[in-house]
Design an enzyme around this catalytic site. Structure first.
Site, mmCIF file in Angstrom:
data_model
loop_
_atom_site.group_PDB
_atom_site.id
_atom_site.type_symbol
_atom_site.label_atom_id
_atom_site.label_comp_id
_atom_site.label_asym_id
_atom_site.label_seq_id
_atom_site.Cartn_x
_atom_site.Cartn_y
_atom_site.Cartn_z
ATOM 1 N N GLY A 192 86.588 -69.218 3.803
ATOM 2 C CA GLY A 192 86.812 -69.926 4.282
ATOM 3 C C GLY A 192 86.242 -70.407 6.113
ATOM 4 N N GLY A 211 85.263 -62.988 7.410
ATOM 5 C CA GLY A 211 86.825 -62.628 7.121
ATOM 6 C C GLY A 211 86.412 -61.427 6.366
ATOM 7 N N ASN A 212 87.682 -60.641 5.346
ATOM 8 C CA ASN A 212 87.088 -59.078 5.252
ATOM 9 C C ASN A 212 86.195 -58.928 3.820
ATOM 10 O OD1 ASN A 212 88.933 -60.434 3.309
ATOM 11 N ND2 ASN A 212 90.720 -60.051 4.731
ATOM 12 N N ASP A 269 93.871 -66.235 8.152
ATOM 13 C CA ASP A 269 95.540 -65.187 8.047
ATOM 14 C C ASP A 269 95.500 -64.048 8.609
ATOM 15 O OD1 ASP A 269 95.443 -66.582 5.871
ATOM 16 O OD2 ASP A 269 94.878 -64.882 4.226
ATOM 17 N N GLY A 294 98.198 -67.524 3.449
ATOM 18 C CA GLY A 294 97.959 -66.688 3.725
ATOM 19 C C GLY A 294 97.646 -65.131 2.729
ATOM 20 N N GLN A 309 96.052 -75.949 7.845
ATOM 21 C CA GLN A 309 96.967 -74.592 8.919
ATOM 22 C C GLN A 309 94.625 -74.446 9.355
ATOM 23 O OE1 GLN A 309 99.761 -71.391 7.110
ATOM 24 N NE2 GLN A 309 98.455 -73.074 5.603
ATOM 25 N N GLU A 326 79.616 -66.715 -0.885
ATOM 26 C CA GLU A 326 79.432 -66.120 -1.802
ATOM 27 C C GLU A 326 78.616 -64.542 -1.583
ATOM 28 O OE1 GLU A 326 77.867 -66.884 -5.075
ATOM 29 O OE2 GLU A 326 79.489 -68.638 -4.804
ATOM 30 N N THR A 370 89.634 -65.717 10.703
ATOM 31 C CA THR A 370 90.677 -65.984 9.324
ATOM 32 C C THR A 370 91.320 -66.158 9.581
ATOM 33 O OG1 THR A 370 91.712 -64.969 7.125
ATOM 34 C CG2 THR A 370 91.149 -63.758 8.885
HETATM 35 O O1 F6P Z 1 92.268 -66.750 3.450
HETATM 36 C C1 F6P Z 1 91.882 -67.973 4.336
HETATM 37 C C2 F6P Z 1 93.010 -69.164 3.393
HETATM 38 O O2 F6P Z 1 92.883 -70.328 4.059
HETATM 39 C C3 F6P Z 1 93.804 -67.617 2.198
HETATM 40 O O3 F6P Z 1 94.999 -67.598 3.364
HETATM 41 C C4 F6P Z 1 93.887 -69.139 1.395
HETATM 42 O O4 F6P Z 1 94.240 -68.358 0.175
HETATM 43 C C5 F6P Z 1 92.695 -69.282 1.308
HETATM 44 O O5 F6P Z 1 91.912 -69.196 2.262
HETATM 45 C C6 F6P Z 1 91.938 -70.264 0.525
HETATM 46 O O6 F6P Z 1 91.055 -71.057 0.437
HETATM 47 P P1 F6P Z 1 91.077 -71.753 -1.589
HETATM 48 O O7 F6P Z 1 91.284 -73.022 -1.409
HETATM 49 O O8 F6P Z 1 89.577 -71.434 -0.738
HETATM 50 O O9 F6P Z 1 91.846 -71.012 -2.129
#
Ligand code: F6P
Length: 346
Positions: free
Chosen positions: A11, A103-104, A128, A171, A276, A73, A126
Protein backbone atom coordinates in the site's frame (compact mmCIF):
# COMPACT_ATOMS: atom_id res chain seq x y z
CA UNK A 1 28.64 2.44 -14.52
CA UNK A 2 26.62 0.59 -11.86
CA UNK A 3 22.83 0.35 -12.15
CA UNK A 4 20.16 -0.09 -9.48
CA UNK A 5 16.45 -0.82 -9.79
CA UNK A 6 13.95 0.63 -7.33
CA UNK A 7 10.29 -0.18 -6.71
CA UNK A 8 7.48 0.60 -4.24
CA UNK A 9 5.40 -2.38 -3.07
CA UNK A 10 2.23 -2.90 -1.03
CA UNK A 11 0.00 0.00 0.00
CA UNK A 12 1.12 3.58 -0.52
CA UNK A 13 2.14 5.83 2.35
CA UNK A 14 3.64 9.30 2.79
CA UNK A 15 7.40 9.38 2.20
CA UNK A 16 7.80 6.88 -0.66
CA UNK A 17 8.80 9.59 -3.12
CA UNK A 18 11.26 11.08 -0.65
CA UNK A 19 12.96 7.66 -0.42
CA UNK A 20 13.09 7.34 -4.22
CA UNK A 21 14.58 10.83 -4.48
CA UNK A 22 17.14 10.11 -1.75
CA UNK A 23 18.26 6.99 -3.62
CA UNK A 24 18.49 8.76 -6.97
CA UNK A 25 20.47 11.68 -5.55
CA UNK A 26 22.93 9.37 -3.80
CA UNK A 27 23.28 7.17 -6.87
CA UNK A 28 24.00 10.13 -9.11
CA UNK A 29 26.73 11.22 -6.71
CA UNK A 30 28.29 7.75 -7.10
CA UNK A 31 27.93 7.67 -10.89
CA UNK A 32 25.23 5.00 -10.70
CA UNK A 33 22.04 4.92 -12.77
CA UNK A 34 18.61 4.21 -11.26
CA UNK A 35 15.84 2.42 -13.07
CA UNK A 36 12.37 2.99 -11.63
CA UNK A 37 10.15 -0.11 -11.78
CA UNK A 38 6.44 0.52 -12.03
CA UNK A 39 3.95 -1.23 -9.71
CA UNK A 40 6.32 -3.39 -7.68
CA UNK A 41 7.24 -6.95 -8.65
CA UNK A 42 4.31 -7.10 -11.07
CA UNK A 43 5.90 -4.29 -13.10
CA UNK A 44 9.30 -5.99 -12.97
CA UNK A 45 7.79 -9.20 -14.36
CA UNK A 46 6.22 -7.17 -17.17
CA UNK A 47 9.32 -5.01 -17.73
CA UNK A 48 7.54 -1.72 -17.10
CA UNK A 49 10.28 0.72 -16.20
CA UNK A 50 11.22 4.39 -16.23
CA UNK A 51 14.75 5.82 -15.92
CA UNK A 52 15.03 8.04 -12.85
CA UNK A 53 17.29 11.08 -12.78
CA UNK A 54 17.85 14.08 -10.55
CA UNK A 55 15.80 16.07 -13.08
CA UNK A 56 12.68 13.91 -12.81
CA UNK A 57 12.86 13.34 -9.04
CA UNK A 58 13.96 16.79 -7.86
CA UNK A 59 10.43 17.97 -7.04
CA UNK A 60 8.92 14.86 -5.45
CA UNK A 61 10.21 15.22 -1.87
CA UNK A 62 6.93 16.49 -0.43
CA UNK A 63 4.54 14.51 -2.64
CA UNK A 64 2.41 11.68 -1.16
CA UNK A 65 1.86 8.31 -2.86
CA UNK A 66 4.50 6.93 -5.22
CA UNK A 67 5.50 8.19 -8.66
CA UNK A 68 6.19 4.53 -9.48
CA UNK A 69 2.79 3.18 -8.41
CA UNK A 70 2.38 0.46 -5.77
CA UNK A 71 1.43 -3.20 -5.96
CA UNK A 72 1.44 -5.99 -3.41
CA UNK A 73 1.54 -8.77 -6.02
CA UNK A 74 3.93 -11.61 -5.17
CA UNK A 75 4.89 -13.55 -8.31
CA UNK A 76 7.01 -15.92 -6.23
CA UNK A 77 3.90 -17.16 -4.42
CA UNK A 78 1.40 -17.58 -7.23
CA UNK A 79 2.99 -17.53 -10.60
CA UNK A 80 6.22 -19.39 -11.51
CA UNK A 81 6.29 -17.88 -15.03
CA UNK A 82 6.04 -14.37 -13.60
CA UNK A 83 8.74 -15.22 -11.03
CA UNK A 84 11.05 -16.30 -13.88
CA UNK A 85 10.17 -13.07 -15.73
CA UNK A 86 11.15 -11.02 -12.65
CA UNK A 87 14.59 -12.64 -12.64
CA UNK A 88 14.97 -12.29 -16.42
CA UNK A 89 14.05 -8.59 -16.44
CA UNK A 90 16.47 -7.88 -13.61
CA UNK A 91 19.31 -9.42 -15.64
CA UNK A 92 18.13 -7.91 -18.93
CA UNK A 93 18.69 -4.43 -17.49
CA UNK A 94 22.07 -5.49 -16.08
CA UNK A 95 21.07 -4.29 -12.64
CA UNK A 96 23.57 -4.63 -9.79
CA UNK A 97 20.84 -4.55 -7.18
CA UNK A 98 17.19 -3.92 -6.46
CA UNK A 99 15.84 -1.58 -3.78
CA UNK A 100 12.44 -2.81 -2.57
CA UNK A 101 10.47 -0.21 -0.62
CA UNK A 102 7.77 -2.19 1.17
CA UNK A 103 6.06 -3.45 4.29
CA UNK A 104 6.30 -6.84 5.95
CA UNK A 105 4.76 -8.97 3.20
CA UNK A 106 6.83 -7.19 0.54
CA UNK A 107 9.94 -8.01 2.55
CA UNK A 108 8.98 -11.69 2.36
CA UNK A 109 8.72 -11.30 -1.43
CA UNK A 110 12.06 -9.48 -1.43
CA UNK A 111 13.65 -12.43 0.36
CA UNK A 112 12.31 -14.79 -2.31
CA UNK A 113 13.88 -12.56 -4.97
CA UNK A 114 17.18 -12.58 -3.07
CA UNK A 115 17.02 -16.39 -2.97
CA UNK A 116 16.63 -16.35 -6.76
CA UNK A 117 19.91 -14.45 -7.15
CA UNK A 118 18.62 -10.85 -7.22
CA UNK A 119 20.66 -8.63 -4.90
CA UNK A 120 17.98 -6.96 -2.80
CA UNK A 121 18.10 -4.18 -0.22
CA UNK A 122 14.79 -3.37 1.48
CA UNK A 123 13.51 -0.02 2.74
CA UNK A 124 10.79 -0.50 5.38
CA UNK A 125 7.62 1.50 4.89
CA UNK A 126 4.09 1.25 6.24
CA UNK A 127 1.92 3.56 8.26
CA UNK A 128 1.36 0.54 10.55
CA UNK A 129 4.99 0.60 11.83
CA UNK A 130 4.91 -3.16 12.27
CA UNK A 131 7.97 -4.20 10.24
CA UNK A 132 10.28 -6.34 12.36
CA UNK A 133 13.93 -5.34 12.63
CA UNK A 134 13.47 -1.56 12.62
CA UNK A 135 12.21 0.81 15.29
CA UNK A 136 10.32 2.89 12.75
CA UNK A 137 9.00 2.72 9.20
CA UNK A 138 8.42 5.41 6.60
CA UNK A 139 4.86 6.78 6.80
CA UNK A 140 4.14 6.12 10.47
CA UNK A 141 4.94 9.62 11.73
CA UNK A 142 2.67 11.27 9.16
CA UNK A 143 -0.18 8.83 9.80
CA UNK A 144 0.00 9.43 13.55
CA UNK A 145 -0.08 13.21 13.02
CA UNK A 146 -3.12 12.85 10.75
CA UNK A 147 -4.93 10.57 13.20
CA UNK A 148 -4.09 12.83 16.15
CA UNK A 149 -5.45 15.84 14.28
CA UNK A 150 -8.64 13.88 13.53
CA UNK A 151 -9.01 13.11 17.25
CA UNK A 152 -8.52 16.80 18.10
CA UNK A 153 -11.25 17.78 15.66
CA UNK A 154 -13.68 15.09 16.79
CA UNK A 155 -13.09 15.97 20.44
CA UNK A 156 -14.76 19.36 20.04
CA UNK A 157 -18.01 17.69 18.99
CA UNK A 158 -17.68 15.00 21.67
CA UNK A 159 -17.25 17.66 24.36
CA UNK A 160 -19.97 19.95 23.04
CA UNK A 161 -22.56 17.19 22.68
CA UNK A 162 -21.63 14.80 25.50
CA UNK A 163 -20.84 12.06 23.05
CA UNK A 164 -19.08 8.76 23.39
CA UNK A 165 -16.95 9.16 20.29
CA UNK A 166 -15.39 6.02 18.79
CA UNK A 167 -12.53 6.74 16.38
CA UNK A 168 -11.27 3.80 14.32
CA UNK A 169 -7.68 4.06 13.11
CA UNK A 170 -5.76 1.86 10.68
CA UNK A 171 -3.33 -0.78 11.91
CA UNK A 172 -4.04 -4.18 10.46
CA UNK A 173 -2.20 -6.46 12.86
CA UNK A 174 -0.97 -4.20 15.62
CA UNK A 175 -2.00 -0.96 17.29
CA UNK A 176 0.95 1.39 16.75
CA UNK A 177 -1.18 4.14 15.21
CA UNK A 178 -4.00 3.78 17.75
CA UNK A 179 -1.56 3.94 20.66
CA UNK A 180 0.55 6.84 19.38
CA UNK A 181 -2.40 8.89 18.11
CA UNK A 182 -4.38 8.00 21.22
CA UNK A 183 -1.65 9.45 23.44
CA UNK A 184 -1.14 12.48 21.17
CA UNK A 185 -4.90 13.12 20.91
CA UNK A 186 -5.65 12.60 24.61
CA UNK A 187 -7.94 9.57 24.14
CA UNK A 188 -9.73 8.21 27.20
CA UNK A 189 -9.75 4.57 26.09
CA UNK A 190 -7.29 2.94 23.65
CA UNK A 191 -8.13 -0.45 22.16
CA UNK A 192 -5.66 -2.36 19.98
CA UNK A 193 -5.16 -5.82 18.48
CA UNK A 194 -2.53 -6.54 21.16
CA UNK A 195 -5.24 -6.87 23.84
CA UNK A 196 -8.77 -8.31 23.50
CA UNK A 197 -11.59 -5.77 23.77
CA UNK A 198 -13.30 -6.09 27.14
CA UNK A 199 -16.71 -4.47 26.60
CA UNK A 200 -17.78 -4.41 30.30
CA UNK A 201 -14.46 -2.66 31.13
CA UNK A 202 -15.20 0.00 28.48
CA UNK A 203 -18.66 0.50 30.00
CA UNK A 204 -17.16 0.88 33.47
CA UNK A 205 -14.71 3.53 32.25
CA UNK A 206 -17.39 5.58 30.49
CA UNK A 207 -19.62 5.42 33.58
CA UNK A 208 -16.81 6.33 35.93
CA UNK A 209 -16.03 9.39 33.78
CA UNK A 210 -19.70 10.39 33.88
CA UNK A 211 -19.72 10.06 37.66
CA UNK A 212 -16.82 12.53 37.70
CA UNK A 213 -18.85 14.97 35.57
CA UNK A 214 -17.02 14.09 32.36
CA UNK A 215 -19.91 13.41 30.01
CA UNK A 216 -17.86 12.76 26.90
CA UNK A 217 -15.44 9.91 26.22
CA UNK A 218 -12.98 9.51 23.34
CA UNK A 219 -12.35 5.87 22.43
CA UNK A 220 -9.60 5.15 19.90
CA UNK A 221 -9.72 1.66 18.43
CA UNK A 222 -7.33 0.04 15.96
CA UNK A 223 -9.11 -1.53 12.98
CA UNK A 224 -7.58 -4.95 13.69
CA UNK A 225 -8.80 -5.23 17.30
CA UNK A 226 -10.78 -8.33 18.32
CA UNK A 227 -13.41 -8.80 21.04
CA UNK A 228 -12.48 -10.88 24.07
CA UNK A 229 -12.97 -14.58 23.38
CA UNK A 230 -13.43 -14.01 19.62
CA UNK A 231 -11.11 -14.44 16.67
CA UNK A 232 -13.03 -12.35 14.17
CA UNK A 233 -11.70 -9.22 12.51
CA UNK A 234 -14.15 -6.84 10.82
CA UNK A 235 -13.90 -5.99 7.14
CA UNK A 236 -14.93 -7.01 3.65
CA UNK A 237 -13.55 -8.72 0.58
CA UNK A 238 -13.63 -7.15 -2.86
CA UNK A 239 -14.92 -9.58 -5.52
CA UNK A 240 -12.35 -12.29 -6.23
CA UNK A 241 -9.93 -11.14 -3.51
CA UNK A 242 -8.80 -13.31 -0.61
CA UNK A 243 -7.38 -10.27 1.20
CA UNK A 244 -9.79 -8.68 3.69
CA UNK A 245 -9.97 -4.87 3.77
CA UNK A 246 -10.47 -4.08 7.44
CA UNK A 247 -13.12 -1.68 8.70
CA UNK A 248 -16.06 -1.94 11.06
CA UNK A 249 -14.79 -2.93 14.50
CA UNK A 250 -15.64 0.58 15.76
CA UNK A 251 -19.26 0.18 14.62
CA UNK A 252 -19.35 -3.31 16.19
CA UNK A 253 -18.15 -1.81 19.48
CA UNK A 254 -20.89 0.82 19.29
CA UNK A 255 -23.48 -1.96 18.81
CA UNK A 256 -22.20 -3.87 21.82
CA UNK A 257 -22.15 -0.78 24.03
CA UNK A 258 -25.70 -0.02 22.95
CA UNK A 259 -26.72 -3.58 23.85
CA UNK A 260 -25.31 -3.10 27.37
CA UNK A 261 -26.65 0.41 27.95
CA UNK A 262 -29.72 0.78 25.66
CA UNK A 263 -30.38 4.42 24.70
CA UNK A 264 -28.21 5.71 27.54
CA UNK A 265 -25.34 7.15 25.51
CA UNK A 266 -25.02 9.17 22.33
CA UNK A 267 -22.54 7.08 20.37
CA UNK A 268 -20.75 8.28 17.24
CA UNK A 269 -18.32 6.26 15.12
CA UNK A 270 -15.73 7.80 12.78
CA UNK A 271 -13.51 5.66 10.57
CA UNK A 272 -10.60 7.81 9.45
CA UNK A 273 -9.35 5.17 7.02
CA UNK A 274 -7.16 6.06 4.06
CA UNK A 275 -6.83 9.70 5.13
CA UNK A 276 -4.01 8.28 7.28
CA UNK A 277 -2.15 7.00 4.20
CA UNK A 278 -2.55 10.08 2.07
CA UNK A 279 -1.03 13.50 1.69
CA UNK A 280 2.34 15.09 2.08
CA UNK A 281 4.89 13.42 4.41
CA UNK A 282 5.80 15.06 7.70
CA UNK A 283 9.27 16.56 8.08
CA UNK A 284 10.31 13.50 10.13
CA UNK A 285 9.16 11.13 7.38
CA UNK A 286 10.94 13.17 4.71
CA UNK A 287 14.17 12.99 6.68
CA UNK A 288 13.84 9.28 7.47
CA UNK A 289 12.90 8.35 3.91
CA UNK A 290 15.67 10.44 2.35
CA UNK A 291 18.26 8.87 4.65
CA UNK A 292 16.93 5.35 4.00
CA UNK A 293 17.19 6.03 0.24
CA UNK A 294 20.83 7.09 0.57
CA UNK A 295 21.79 4.17 2.81
CA UNK A 296 20.01 1.63 0.59
CA UNK A 297 22.12 2.72 -2.40
CA UNK A 298 25.26 2.49 -0.27
CA UNK A 299 24.25 -1.02 0.84
CA UNK A 300 23.74 -2.19 -2.75
CA UNK A 301 27.06 -0.75 -3.91
CA UNK A 302 28.91 -2.17 -0.88
CA UNK A 303 27.56 -5.66 -1.57
CA UNK A 304 25.45 -5.61 1.61
CA UNK A 305 22.40 -7.10 -0.09
CA UNK A 306 19.96 -9.41 1.66
CA UNK A 307 19.28 -6.70 4.26
CA UNK A 308 16.86 -3.92 5.00
CA UNK A 309 17.99 -0.48 6.08
CA UNK A 310 16.64 0.10 9.57
CA UNK A 311 16.67 2.41 12.57
CA UNK A 312 17.75 0.84 15.83
CA UNK A 313 18.49 2.85 18.95
CA UNK A 314 18.52 6.03 16.88
CA UNK A 315 21.13 4.78 14.40
CA UNK A 316 20.62 3.77 10.79
CA UNK A 317 21.81 0.20 10.40
CA UNK A 318 21.12 -2.98 8.44
CA UNK A 319 18.92 -5.91 9.49
CA UNK A 320 19.04 -9.22 7.57
CA UNK A 321 15.93 -9.91 5.47
CA UNK A 322 15.79 -13.36 7.05
CA UNK A 323 15.09 -11.67 10.43
CA UNK A 324 12.35 -9.52 8.91
CA UNK A 325 10.42 -11.66 6.42
CA UNK A 326 7.30 -13.33 7.74
CA UNK A 327 7.44 -11.50 11.08
CA UNK A 328 5.53 -8.59 12.57
CA UNK A 329 6.39 -6.14 15.33
CA UNK A 330 3.81 -5.61 18.07
CA UNK A 331 3.58 -2.43 20.13
CA UNK A 332 6.15 -2.52 22.94
CA UNK A 333 4.46 -3.45 26.23
CA UNK A 334 5.93 -0.37 27.95
CA UNK A 335 4.42 1.98 25.38
CA UNK A 336 1.08 0.20 25.58
CA UNK A 337 0.98 0.47 29.35
CA UNK A 338 1.96 4.17 29.25
CA UNK A 339 -0.86 4.73 26.76
CA UNK A 340 -3.38 3.19 29.17
CA UNK A 341 -1.99 5.28 32.03
CA UNK A 342 -2.45 8.48 30.05
CA UNK A 343 -5.92 7.43 28.88
CA UNK A 344 -7.07 6.60 32.40
CA UNK A 345 -5.95 9.97 33.73
CA UNK A 346 -7.06 12.19 30.82
O1 F6P B 1 -0.78 -1.79 5.80
C1 F6P B 1 -1.18 -0.47 5.76
C2 F6P B 1 -2.67 -0.36 5.75
O2 F6P B 1 -2.99 0.99 5.70
C3 F6P B 1 -3.37 -1.05 6.92
O3 F6P B 1 -3.36 -0.26 8.07
C4 F6P B 1 -4.73 -1.27 6.37
O4 F6P B 1 -5.40 -2.37 6.94
C5 F6P B 1 -4.48 -1.52 4.92
O5 F6P B 1 -3.24 -0.95 4.60
C6 F6P B 1 -5.56 -0.92 4.08
O6 F6P B 1 -5.34 -1.21 2.76
P1 F6P B 1 -6.52 -1.70 1.85
O7 F6P B 1 -7.30 -0.51 1.48
O8 F6P B 1 -5.85 -2.32 0.69
O9 F6P B 1 -7.32 -2.68 2.67
Amino acid sequence: MAAIGIMTCGGDCPGLNAAIRGAVFRASELDTSVLGIKDGFEGLAEDRTVPLTKANTRDILSRGGSILGCSGENPFRDDPAAADAVVATFHKHKLDGLIVIGGNSSMATALRAEERGISVVGIPKTIDNDVEGTDITIGFDTAVATAAEAIDRLRTTAESHDRVMIIETMGRDFGWIAVAAGIAGGANIILTPEEPIDVPAVVRTVKSRQEQGLDFTIIVIGEGARFKGEDRQYGSHLPGERYMHLSGVGAALADRLEEQEPLRWKLTVSVIGHLQRGGSPSAADRILASRFGVRAVDAVLNGAHGNIVAVRNGQITLTPLTEVAGKLKAVEPGLLSDAHTFAATT
